[in-house]
Design a protein around this motif. Structure first.
Motif, short mmCIF file in Angstrom:
data_model
loop_
_atom_site.label_atom_id
_atom_site.label_comp_id
_atom_site.label_asym_id
_atom_site.label_seq_id
_atom_site.Cartn_x
_atom_site.Cartn_y
_atom_site.Cartn_z
N GLU A 170 0.83 -1.20 0.00
CA GLU A 170 0.00 0.00 0.00
C GLU A 170 0.87 1.26 0.00
O GLU A 170 0.58 2.23 -0.71
CB GLU A 170 -0.93 -0.01 1.21
CG GLU A 170 -1.97 1.09 1.19
CD GLU A 170 -2.92 0.99 2.37
OE1 GLU A 170 -4.06 1.51 2.24
OE2 GLU A 170 -2.55 0.41 3.41
N HIS A 215 -6.24 0.15 -4.35
CA HIS A 215 -6.48 0.37 -2.93
C HIS A 215 -6.22 -0.91 -2.14
O HIS A 215 -6.06 -1.99 -2.70
CB HIS A 215 -7.90 0.87 -2.72
CG HIS A 215 -8.16 2.18 -3.39
ND1 HIS A 215 -7.55 3.36 -3.00
CD2 HIS A 215 -8.94 2.50 -4.46
CE1 HIS A 215 -7.96 4.35 -3.77
NE2 HIS A 215 -8.79 3.86 -4.66
N ASN A 269 1.03 4.16 -2.97
CA ASN A 269 0.85 5.59 -2.71
C ASN A 269 2.08 6.40 -3.12
O ASN A 269 1.96 7.56 -3.53
CB ASN A 269 0.54 5.82 -1.23
CG ASN A 269 -0.81 5.26 -0.83
OD1 ASN A 269 -1.71 5.15 -1.65
ND2 ASN A 269 -0.95 4.88 0.43
#
Length: 375
Positions: free
Chosen positions: A24, A37, A28
């Motif tokens: 994750e 996501h 990002n």
């Protein structure tokens, strides 16, 4: 002076749920938009139809590559590739791509496709070095409205396809209009002036529908599609391996069976009166499909979706090419959220698989419609 990472210290392995937090963070860090996501990453780690590989340096995950394997075909898509900035230039991206290709080829897949931002020249250059070639573009593809290049590579040897037809792709807008969608694609491949939109899709369906299927609205009869093509200026050959009423195997209601039989007979009589339709009652083989394509026909064929989605539903697709190992089709159905239009175009299906897919129901119905401009 900054030292480049040592490629020898990087190892590759399959992603696990323990990697989720780091993945994750990488997502990002690497992408301003169009991110995967946390829930999607979790699903992909567990997905049986994916290859999810991470790169590890000094016990830390520093990048990943993800491939989606298209069920029932020999096409896979490089869904995402991400590497922390400090690892760029280390050769890790190339290693990830090669590992993904190897794992995907081991599953029996032949082609890898991907899309990359047209403005991302560095990434496009990387894929070109790895053997990917541009075969099209998507306009307004990303969240920021930028365009994407479509690229493809053969990851297992395949002979050159000499019969591939350039065919526009159209997504059916209802669950029961695969036949009209496939026919519109076939007609447009022969005549660029042909209308390809929902109005035409529904108009063809009204002309060709069987009225009933096992549930819901009826799909399209091959002779109904043949009549629709003839009325639009095409010479047609319709091949069916049975002379009896079609699509009644899975219908329980006697009334529905009776209606299907009446509709079938109406189509037979109308096709018999149409001088531009040649109805052939015989088994379909792949040589006939190849002969049609070589002679300049566009071909649509009925398949069973069992190998695609496990539902055993009748489904029309447009054949776009054939070679020694595969037939290629445009599939108008793209309901799976994992799929994009790129996943439904020129789908490679091995000859052995296609032979099984092109027989529908307990009666082993095989049928196809081949069209060509008149004159």
């Amino acid at each position: 002076m900054k030292t480049k990472p040592d490629l020898q210290s990087v190892t590759l392995r399959r992603a696990t749920l323990d990697d989720l937090n780091t993945l994750e963070q990488i997502e990002n860090n690497c992408f301003a938009g169009d991110r995967l996501h946390r829930r999607s990453l979790r699903n992909w780690i567990k997905a049986p139809h994916g290859e999810f590989i991470v790169a590890v340096s000094q016990s830390r995950v520093v990048g990943y590559g993800l491939v989606w394997c298209h069920k029932g075909t020999r096409l896979a898509r490089l869904y995402s590739l991400a590497l922390l900035p400090e690892m760029r230039g280390s050769g890790t991206a190339v290693r990830l791509i090669r590992e993904l290709e190897s794992a995907t080829a081991a599953r029996g897949y032949l082609f890898m496709r991907l899309e990359v931002a047209k403005t991302n020249q560095a990434a496009a250059a990387l894929y070109r070095r790895c053997g990917y070639r541009v075969f099209g573009e998507y306009h307004d593809y990303y969240e920021d409205h930028s365009d994407a290049l479509r690229m493809q590579k053969t990851i297992q040897y395949l002979s050159i396809d000499k019969t591939q037809r350039l065919t526009p792709w159209y997504q059916q807008t209802t669950p029961f209009t695969c036949g009209p969608a496939a026919l519109m694609m076939a007609m447009a491949s022969l005549d660029q002036s042909q209308v390809v939109d929902q109005k035409e899709e529904l108009d063809i369906w009204r002309q060709a529908t069987t009225i009933f299927m096992t549930t819901g609205h009826g799909g399209c009869h091959p002779l109904g599609l043949a009549l629709a093509a003839s009325q639009r200026g095409f010479a047609v050959q319709a091949l069916i391996n049975t002379e009896g009423p079609l699509f009644i195997d899975g219908v329980r209601s006697p009334h529905k069976k009776e209606v299907l039989a009446v509709v079938h007979q109406q189509f037979v009589e109308k096709a018999d009166r149409d001088e531009h339709i040649d109805v052939i009652y015989a088994e379909i083989d792949q040589q006939r499909i190849s002969d049609w394509l070589q002679a300049g026909y566009a071909v649509i064929i009925l398949i069973s979706t069992f190998r695609l989605d496990g539902k055993k539903a009748p489904h029309w697709v447009a054949v776009t090419g054939i070679d020694e190992r595969c037939l290629y089709v445009h599939d108008p159905d793209a309901e799976d959220i994992s799929q994009l239009a790129i996943d439904n175009q020129y789908l490679p299906i091995t000859r052995q698989d296609f032979d099984k897919m092109s027989a529908f129901g307990s009666g082993r119905l095989r049928t196809a419609v081949a069209i060509k401009k008149q004159g």
